[in-house]
Design a protein around this motif. Structure first.
Motif, PDB file in Angstrom:
ATOM      1  N   ALA A 251       0.871  -1.259  -0.028  1.00  0.00           N
ATOM      2  CA  ALA A 251       0.134   0.429   0.319  1.00  0.00           C
ATOM      3  C   ALA A 251       1.156   1.400   0.306  1.00  0.00           C
ATOM      4  O   ALA A 251       1.646   1.216   0.712  1.00  0.00           O
ATOM      5  CB  ALA A 251      -0.882  -0.454   1.149  1.00  0.00           C
ATOM      6  N   ARG A 253       1.200   5.109  -0.294  1.00  0.00           N
ATOM      7  CA  ARG A 253       0.203   7.261   0.563  1.00  0.00           C
ATOM      8  C   ARG A 253       1.216   7.819  -0.192  1.00  0.00           C
ATOM      9  O   ARG A 253       2.262   8.061  -0.251  1.00  0.00           O
ATOM     10  CB  ARG A 253      -0.020   6.793   1.865  1.00  0.00           C
ATOM     11  CG  ARG A 253      -0.296   8.184   1.791  1.00  0.00           C
ATOM     12  CD  ARG A 253      -1.075   8.091   3.581  1.00  0.00           C
ATOM     13  NE  ARG A 253      -1.954   9.327   3.717  1.00  0.00           N
ATOM     14  CZ  ARG A 253      -2.543   9.366   4.913  1.00  0.00           C
ATOM     15  NH1 ARG A 253      -2.432   8.917   5.511  1.00  0.00           N
ATOM     16  NH2 ARG A 253      -3.552  10.590   4.486  1.00  0.00           N
ATOM     17  N   GLU A 254       0.519   8.283  -1.137  1.00  0.00           N
ATOM     18  CA  GLU A 254       1.246   9.426  -2.021  1.00  0.00           C
ATOM     19  C   GLU A 254       1.382  10.520  -1.552  1.00  0.00           C
ATOM     20  O   GLU A 254      -0.005  11.358  -1.040  1.00  0.00           O
ATOM     21  CB  GLU A 254       0.151   9.162  -3.661  1.00  0.00           C
ATOM     22  CG  GLU A 254       0.936  10.762  -4.539  1.00  0.00           C
ATOM     23  CD  GLU A 254       0.463  11.082  -5.111  1.00  0.00           C
ATOM     24  OE1 GLU A 254       1.216  11.174  -6.416  1.00  0.00           O
ATOM     25  OE2 GLU A 254       0.097   9.409  -6.262  1.00  0.00           O
TER      26      GLU A 254
END
Length: 332
Positions: A251, A253-254
């Motif tokens: 996963a 997260r930008e």
């Protein structure tokens, strides 16, 4: 190879056309390790493309690029039509050494609004090769009508294919936990084209004739919106695909970048196919871009492995993970 490489090639290529149009930089190509010869590229295009039809060399180069871009756009249209799909709402992802050079024009032809050029796009295939699970496909041709399904023969055949595939994967360093998938190329009797139908990966019995038939009918209905009742179905080729386990996707997260105009490294003339004339385009070095950097066309964004062309009417920014995001109709 291309005439502009100076390695003996004399026939014009797409690379020669991009170079003559100004989309490639003679001194920065491949990180400056390979100088390009503009005179050779112009001579090849003029001799074989432009002069025979009384065009300027630049228009000959533009014609090459337009034909190539239209062919690629049309291939997408055909694929979408075959699948009953539409492309206008999709995002075009451009990879490879030349993909980012042509992506914007293809997006215009297809009505696509957004293009993403990932970080490391020029070596995207290498990234994929290194990250993809080790896999092998074993194939066997065997004509078998489903109404005369020989389950014992299929079980023996798939056992042999599994043994072949396992041996290859173990040679490649994969030790176990393999993922197996099976497929059959099937068609209605008398047809000239088959559908690739995925089968359950297990031992088969006589009752599986109806299971295979239903799987084929589902695939046929999905592709053609109907089936053909009372027409026999036959399988011609059987495939076993074996792969090492796929690592779970991490996963990500930008981070949210702060917008700021990209630093320019000068300008250069680039031939614009829409206007039929050269325009002054901004030159941007990709290594100078940071998350949040914004840019507008016309511009070229140069990196060691590829160049991204941003035509007039396009703008964009750098995402939090360093990907270029181009938007049609947006100016930074």
């Amino acid at each position: 190879g291309p005439a502009c490489y100076g390695l003996g090639g004399t026939h014009p290529t797409v690379t020669d056309a991009d170079f003559v149009m100004g989309k490639l930089d003679a001194t920065l190509f491949a990180g400056g390790r390979m100088a390009l010869d503009l005179a050779s590229a112009r001579e090849a295009i003029s001799r074989e493309i432009a002069k025979p039809v009384s065009l300027d060399t630049e228009l000959g180069a533009a014609g090459i690029a337009e034909i190539v871009d239209e062919n690629m756009a049309n291939a997408v249209r055909v694929q979408a039509s075959d699948k009953g799909d539409e492309v206008e709402s999709r995002v075009l992802i451009a990879t490879g050494g030349a993909g980012p050079l042509h992506a914007a024009r293809i997006a215009e032809k297809l009505g696509i609004e957004t293009i993403v050029v990932p970080a490391g796009a020029g070596v995207g295939s290498t990234h994929g090769f290194l990250k993809a699970p080790i896999a092998y496909e074993a194939v066997h041709s065997l004509h078998m009508p489903l109404d005369r399904l020989d389950a014992d023969r299929l079980n023996r055949m798939f056992a042999e294919l599994r043994a072949e595939a396992e041996a290859i994967l173990k040679l490649a360093g994969s030790s176990g936990g393999f993922v197996e998938r099976r497929f059959a190329d099937m068609r209605y009797r008398g047809q000239g084209h088959e559908l690739d139908v995925e089968l359950p990966a297990r031992a088969y019995g006589p009752a599986d004739a109806s299971v295979f038939l239903e799987l084929f009918n589902e695939a046929y209905r999905r592709n053609y919106s109907r089936t053909i009742p009372k027409l026999g179905v036959e399988a011609l080729t059987w495939t076993l695909s074996l792969s090492s386990p796929q690592a779970a996707a991490e996963a990500i997260r930008e981070p949210v970048p702060s917008p700021e105009p990209a630093a320019l490294d000068g300008t250069k003339p680039i031939f614009d196919t829409a206007s039929g004339a050269f325009l002054d385009a901004s030159v941007i070095r990709r290594e100078s871009l940071r998350p949040g950097s914004t840019f507008s066309g016309p511009a070229i964004i140069i990196e060691n492995e590829t160049t991204t062309y941003v035509p007039p009417g396009f703008g964009g920014s750098v995402s939090g993970h360093g990907h270029l995001v181009l938007k049609r109709g947006k100016q930074a």
